[in-house]
Motif scaffolding. Structure first.
Motif, PDB file in Angstrom:
ATOM      1  N   GLN A 148      -0.518  -8.437  -5.308  1.00 22.04           N
ATOM      2  CA  GLN A 148      -1.270  -8.101  -4.102  1.00 22.04           C
ATOM      3  C   GLN A 148      -2.308  -9.179  -3.790  1.00 22.04           C
ATOM      4  O   GLN A 148      -2.498  -9.549  -2.634  1.00 22.04           O
ATOM      5  CB  GLN A 148      -1.957  -6.743  -4.252  1.00 22.04           C
ATOM      6  N   LEU A 195       0.821  -1.216   0.000  1.00 18.68           N
ATOM      7  CA  LEU A 195       0.000   0.000   0.000  1.00 18.68           C
ATOM      8  C   LEU A 195       0.851   1.260   0.000  1.00 18.68           C
ATOM      9  O   LEU A 195       0.361   2.334  -0.350  1.00 18.68           O
ATOM     10  CB  LEU A 195      -0.940  -0.016   1.213  1.00 18.68           C
ATOM     11  N   ASP A 196       2.129   1.148   0.372  1.00 22.47           N
ATOM     12  CA  ASP A 196       3.030   2.303   0.399  1.00 22.47           C
ATOM     13  C   ASP A 196       3.730   2.549  -0.929  1.00 22.47           C
ATOM     14  O   ASP A 196       4.434   3.536  -1.078  1.00 22.47           O
ATOM     15  CB  ASP A 196       4.089   2.117   1.491  1.00 22.47           C
TER      16      ASP A 196
END
Length: 128
Positions: free
Chosen positions: A73, A57-58
């Motif tokens: 993912q 997510l970063d």
């Protein structure tokens, strides 16, 4: 660019450390079989892959190849959920076949081998 896996290796050591401590305690207590029947391997795998999912997510959008990144993912999410399902199953279902305990240990060990390069990749992709 040379890739350093040191950070991911340290993370993996701290994920495995509680299991190593339990192993030592069970060995000193002469209870190796009870160590093999711990459900903690599944929990550790789930936590490890949950952390990996959080790292995804970063990653800035400019560093993602859309389809391939979202596929990774999904794989990471599935690994985490299946490990959590195994953990819950070990807690709720009595008399589980010993082969499932071995399968969770193998899953944990394979999971660590994949975690180190994937974690390093996510850290590298998170850099602007």
């Amino acid at each position: 660019m040379t890739r350093s896996y040191d950070t991911a290796k340290k993370e993996a050591v701290f994920i495995a450390l509680p299991l190593l401590v339990l192993f030592l305690i069970k060995m000193l207590n002469n209870e190796l079989m009870s160590f093999l029947k711990l459900s903690d391997f599944s929990l550790a795998t789930s936590i490890m892959y949950g952390q990996l999912l959080a790292k995804t997510l970063d990653v800035p959008d400019k560093n993602k190849k859309r389809d391939r990144f979202s596929t990774y993912q999904v794989y990471i999410f599935v690994a985490s959920i299946l490990s959590m399902a195994m953990y819950i199953g070990f807690q709720l279902i009595p008399d589980i076949n010993f082969n499932f305990y071995i399968a969770q240990i193998v899953t944990f060990l394979v999971g660590i081998m994949f975690y180190i390069p994937l974690s390093t990749l996510m850290s590298d992709l998170s850099k602007e």
